[in-house]
Design a protein around this motif. Structure first.
Motif, PDB file in Angstrom:
ATOM      1  N   CYS A   3      34.275 -32.952 -77.438  1.00  0.00           N
ATOM      2  CA  CYS A   3      33.617 -32.026 -76.485  1.00  0.00           C
ATOM      3  C   CYS A   3      32.199 -32.405 -76.161  1.00  0.00           C
ATOM      4  O   CYS A   3      31.416 -31.910 -75.211  1.00  0.00           O
ATOM      5  CB  CYS A   3      33.286 -30.611 -77.274  1.00  0.00           C
ATOM      6  SG  CYS A   3      35.098 -29.779 -77.646  1.00  0.00           S
ATOM      7  N   ASN A  36      32.097 -22.174 -75.404  1.00  0.00           N
ATOM      8  CA  ASN A  36      33.227 -22.994 -76.161  1.00  0.00           C
ATOM      9  C   ASN A  36      33.707 -22.086 -77.112  1.00  0.00           C
ATOM     10  O   ASN A  36      34.778 -22.792 -77.864  1.00  0.00           O
ATOM     11  CB  ASN A  36      32.308 -24.061 -76.846  1.00  0.00           C
ATOM     12  CG  ASN A  36      32.227 -25.266 -75.627  1.00  0.00           C
ATOM     13  OD1 ASN A  36      32.910 -25.930 -74.976  1.00  0.00           O
ATOM     14  ND2 ASN A  36      30.690 -25.371 -75.134  1.00  0.00           N
ATOM     15  N   CYS A  37      33.625 -21.009 -77.400  1.00  0.00           N
ATOM     16  CA  CYS A  37      34.160 -20.163 -78.194  1.00  0.00           C
ATOM     17  C   CYS A  37      35.596 -19.811 -77.455  1.00  0.00           C
ATOM     18  O   CYS A  37      35.445 -19.100 -76.382  1.00  0.00           O
ATOM     19  CB  CYS A  37      33.495 -18.889 -78.529  1.00  0.00           C
ATOM     20  SG  CYS A  37      32.379 -19.383 -79.740  1.00  0.00           S
ATOM     21  N   THR A  38      36.732 -19.850 -78.232  1.00  0.00           N
ATOM     22  CA  THR A  38      37.876 -18.982 -77.873  1.00  0.00           C
ATOM     23  C   THR A  38      38.408 -18.301 -79.010  1.00  0.00           C
ATOM     24  O   THR A  38      37.849 -18.044 -79.966  1.00  0.00           O
ATOM     25  CB  THR A  38      38.787 -20.136 -77.664  1.00  0.00           C
ATOM     26  OG1 THR A  38      39.365 -20.775 -78.717  1.00  0.00           O
ATOM     27  CG2 THR A  38      38.489 -21.217 -76.545  1.00  0.00           C
ATOM     28  N   PHE A  40      40.953 -18.624 -80.551  1.00  0.00           N
ATOM     29  CA  PHE A  40      41.598 -19.522 -81.798  1.00  0.00           C
ATOM     30  C   PHE A  40      40.636 -20.398 -82.491  1.00  0.00           C
ATOM     31  O   PHE A  40      41.271 -21.037 -83.639  1.00  0.00           O
ATOM     32  CB  PHE A  40      42.885 -20.331 -81.398  1.00  0.00           C
ATOM     33  CG  PHE A  40      43.770 -19.238 -80.532  1.00  0.00           C
ATOM     34  CD1 PHE A  40      44.686 -18.651 -81.569  1.00  0.00           C
ATOM     35  CD2 PHE A  40      43.950 -19.057 -79.419  1.00  0.00           C
ATOM     36  CE1 PHE A  40      45.361 -17.542 -81.260  1.00  0.00           C
ATOM     37  CE2 PHE A  40      45.136 -18.269 -78.917  1.00  0.00           C
ATOM     38  CZ  PHE A  40      45.785 -17.531 -79.805  1.00  0.00           C
ATOM     39  N   SER A  41      39.478 -20.726 -81.937  1.00  0.00           N
ATOM     40  CA  SER A  41      38.581 -21.790 -82.209  1.00  0.00           C
ATOM     41  C   SER A  41      37.042 -21.216 -81.979  1.00  0.00           C
ATOM     42  O   SER A  41      36.888 -20.836 -80.859  1.00  0.00           O
ATOM     43  CB  SER A  41      38.899 -23.043 -81.836  1.00  0.00           C
ATOM     44  OG  SER A  41      38.583 -23.497 -80.641  1.00  0.00           O
ATOM     45  N   GLN A  42      36.246 -21.598 -83.090  1.00  0.00           N
ATOM     46  CA  GLN A  42      34.705 -21.459 -82.735  1.00  0.00           C
ATOM     47  C   GLN A  42      34.127 -22.601 -83.383  1.00  0.00           C
ATOM     48  O   GLN A  42      34.314 -23.079 -84.394  1.00  0.00           O
ATOM     49  CB  GLN A  42      34.600 -20.191 -83.614  1.00  0.00           C
ATOM     50  CG  GLN A  42      34.973 -18.912 -83.027  1.00  0.00           C
ATOM     51  CD  GLN A  42      34.585 -17.747 -83.858  1.00  0.00           C
ATOM     52  OE1 GLN A  42      34.166 -17.798 -84.897  1.00  0.00           O
ATOM     53  NE2 GLN A  42      34.655 -16.487 -83.005  1.00  0.00           N
ATOM     54  N   PRO A  43      33.370 -23.313 -82.388  1.00  0.00           N
ATOM     55  CA  PRO A  43      32.670 -24.394 -82.696  1.00  0.00           C
ATOM     56  C   PRO A  43      31.550 -24.141 -83.670  1.00  0.00           C
ATOM     57  O   PRO A  43      31.103 -22.926 -83.813  1.00  0.00           O
ATOM     58  CB  PRO A  43      32.096 -24.892 -81.536  1.00  0.00           C
ATOM     59  CG  PRO A  43      32.067 -23.748 -80.475  1.00  0.00           C
ATOM     60  CD  PRO A  43      33.010 -22.864 -80.938  1.00  0.00           C
ATOM     61  N   ASP A  44      31.060 -25.001 -84.422  1.00  0.00           N
ATOM     62  CA  ASP A  44      29.903 -24.813 -85.502  1.00  0.00           C
ATOM     63  C   ASP A  44      28.537 -24.681 -84.595  1.00  0.00           C
ATOM     64  O   ASP A  44      28.254 -25.471 -83.775  1.00  0.00           O
ATOM     65  CB  ASP A  44      29.704 -26.126 -86.380  1.00  0.00           C
ATOM     66  CG  ASP A  44      28.437 -25.843 -87.334  1.00  0.00           C
ATOM     67  OD1 ASP A  44      28.240 -24.819 -87.852  1.00  0.00           O
ATOM     68  OD2 ASP A  44      28.450 -26.584 -88.023  1.00  0.00           O
TER      69      ASP A  44
END
Length: 122
Positions: A3, A36-38, A40-44
């Motif tokens: 990313c 970038n949050c979805t 199913f996934s969350q970035p740090d």
């Protein structure tokens, strides 16, 4: 970290949108995180903030850099003195927005809602 290239493009797009007033490092990092949050996934967030800080520092070192500090501490904006880069950025983002607008305007949206008083002819 595939990313990273996307983060760079997002940073430049946000800096283009905020214009001359600039944006703080933390507000920019929050915007990147939220984009970038979805479900199913969350970035740090800490990782994104470090990336944003390093990217801004790396690209604001000289007077010919693409990004510059504002008068306010911790705020950055696009360097308007770097005319070629800024014009190219504006064209890229305007073209993307125009394409999206054309697509959304040309799509014919069929109304699938039920009308209780309409005759069924189709």
């Amino acid at each position: 970290m595939s990313c990273l290239m996307g983060y760079e493009q997002q940073i430049l797009r946000i800096l283009t949108a905020v214009g001359e007033k600039g944006i703080s490092v933390s507000a920019l990092a929050k915007n990147i995180y939220n984009e970038n949050c979805t479900f199913f996934s969350q970035p740090d967030f800490a990782e994104i903030k470090v990336f944003v800080q390093q990217y801004l520092l790396r690209n604001s070192k000289s007077s010919n850099s693409t990004i510059e500090h504002t008068d306010k501490r911790g705020y950055y904006r696009l360097n308007m003195n770097n005319k070629a880069f800024v014009q190219q950025m504006m064209l890229e983002f305007v073209e993307e927005e125009d394409e999206e607008q054309i697509k959304s305007n040309t799509e014919v949206k069929k109304d699938y809602s039920l009308d209780l008083f309409a005759d069924i002819e189709e």
